[in-house]
Scaffold this active site. Sequence first.
Site: not given
Ligand code: OSB
Ligand code: MG
Length: 375
Positions: A298, A296, A244, A142, A167, A219, A194, A169, A268
């Site tokens: 982080l 995830g 999500d 991501s 992915k 997403e 996303d 952002k 998640k």
């Molecule tokens: O939308 O998936 C998400 C991180 C913080 C808040 C929202 C999201 C995310 C990620 C992190 O996309 C993905 C990762 O843990 O590597």
């Molecule tokens: Mg997401």
Amino acid sequence: MTPVFPGIRIDAAELRLVRLPLLTPFVISTGTMTEKLFPLLVLRGEGLEGYAEGVMDPLPDYLEETLPGSLAFLRQAVLPQLVGRRFDSPAALAALLDPWRGHRMAKAMVEMALWDLWAKALNLPLSAALGGVRDAVEVGVSLGIADIPTTLDRVRVAVEAGYRRVKLKIKRGHDTALLAAVRAEFPDTKLTVDANTDYRLGGLPLLKSMDAFGLDYIEQPLAYDDIHDHARLQAQMLTAICLDESIRSATDARRALVADAARVVNIKVGRVGGFGQARAIHDLCAAFDVPVWCGGMLESGIGRAQNIHLASLPNFTKPGDTSSASRYFRRDIVEQPLEAEAGLMAVPRHGPGLGVTLDRAYLAQVSDAPEVFAA
Ligand code: OSB
Ligand code: MG
């Protein structure tokens, strides 16, 4: 006669806050993270320890639940009631947790720690206790919001490392030019975006124009609480919509699936209330022929291990976000490195349950003294 499994008695609970600096700030449409601040729960019982990492943020910028609210709920309502009680299975927590509204991230912590304890008491990897079918899971990366040259560099690094999907952002004003640039250099890479809720149906032509980039899915383009508008958008777009933020429970998943608001679902476990709900969503999506993948937040090694075990279930057929911990942290709070190789993350099995052990020395450096609840 076969002896009856006596269940698990919770003798004590330990709650602490852990603060890990991020190697690189992580930027999404709702804001920037420069450190990972998270609650860690340890449950003791039957001479064993179960661990769980929570995914709530200090402020309600991802979902409504916040760290201060969750901690108050755990301290005042849940943990004092939990200690001294015996549970036949993790599902038996429902009687204690279900009467309370919301707080699914806090409830997830208790449930996940009990699953870890439960699997350890059965001497099984958590994956096996959950019904997992894989020893390793496919993972992608991501990539946070950055300028186009920086993003191209990051995509190159991920593709060369063998990650199975990238992915990106996105947010309004940072979408189609970025996608065009990435697609020009990486025509065949499995790509997703996303938006973390940044768009509205009023921006339909722009969203529809993303159909041209061969994305595996888009997403959470619209509001976190708007399954209805996602269904309207899906009816207008070729690209699959993946939800999500909008999927906080199996009930949300049922609504989204019936409405055709999501043709892919990001699960998640820390967001939906634990492994029981995550598995219910997984099963429901399978019944609708909707593939799922493991998102995830982080996470440190504890949360990362939670995600990997979950992703070993059969309908997790798209690459997850559980990439190498070293992409985020200089040092982790678990002793075993959780690193992907050629886009595969091995299910940690250094012992039963989560299959990772805490690095107590480092944990002491990055957390306060735990609050202890004893029977
Ligand atoms: O939308 O998936 C998400 C991180 C913080 C808040 C929202 C999201 C995310 C990620 C992190 O996309 C993905 C990762 O843990 O590597
Ligand atoms: Mg997401």
